[in-house]
Design a protein around this motif. Sequence first.
Motif: not given
Length: 265
Positions: A164-167, A207-217, A228-241
Amino acid sequence: MHTDVNALFAALWQDYIEMTPSAAKVHKLLGKGEAIINDHIALRTFNLAKVNLEVLAAHFEALGYVACADYNFDKKKLRAKHFEHPDSTQPKVFISELLVEEFSPQLQVIVKDMVEQVDAAATKAENFLYSGRHWKLDFVTYEKLLAESEYAAWVAAFGYRANHFTVSINHLPGYTSILEVNDTLKQGDFVLNAVGGEVKGSPAELLEQSSTMADRIAVTFDDKTVELPSCFYEFALRYPKADGELYTGFVAASADKIFESTNVN
Ligand code: OOG
Ligand code: NI
């Protein structure tokens, strides 16, 4: 191995969007045609010496990436490491590997036989990280792996490529919360991974994350072709330490659920 980090990610992205037709649509929906900054990508492998985590990592280390933290997933029998580049605008890299010796003798024989078919030189070639499958595989063998490990079956079917790649929501104009991103995706008819809730992690975990379910190809086995499920897209929001810098690590309990975005069952 690549000598240019941007060229490596461009090639990984090209392969990824071929495996993940919805990725280009997600990109357009969230990015509105503008460039999107990636938080991280993820790769998967088996812990056998010829192809293990370190073999994949070497391709990134040659470009200046450094190992930063280790993660263990006891139930899934996986371990992982994440890597960062000195240039913090480059995506982080999350690499995991299956602990093959912890599975049945049958799975071990199947995986060892697959990895024996990999040419050692190919693992150092420029294209290795997006070279796909290096072994023969029939559908019954795939199903035997699937019965023990979704992860083993995925690596067997898809081989070496970005899972996956992650926005990076932190860098996504127009969005300040992960719920807004998830709402936009659902309105666009994308299906989110709901294992343990659509949002994994919390501000307290930085860290908060979500993702799509993988596409089927369509995947071509030696004896037939199956969707079969191939790859998915993830989304990440990071917070300061406490020091004001964004947290750059991962959260094992969240990652454990993100892995399930490629589940067949
Ligand atoms: C990796 C799952 C973990 C994250 O961001 O926590 C992960 C995978 O599915 O290969 O990507
Ligand atoms: Ni991820």
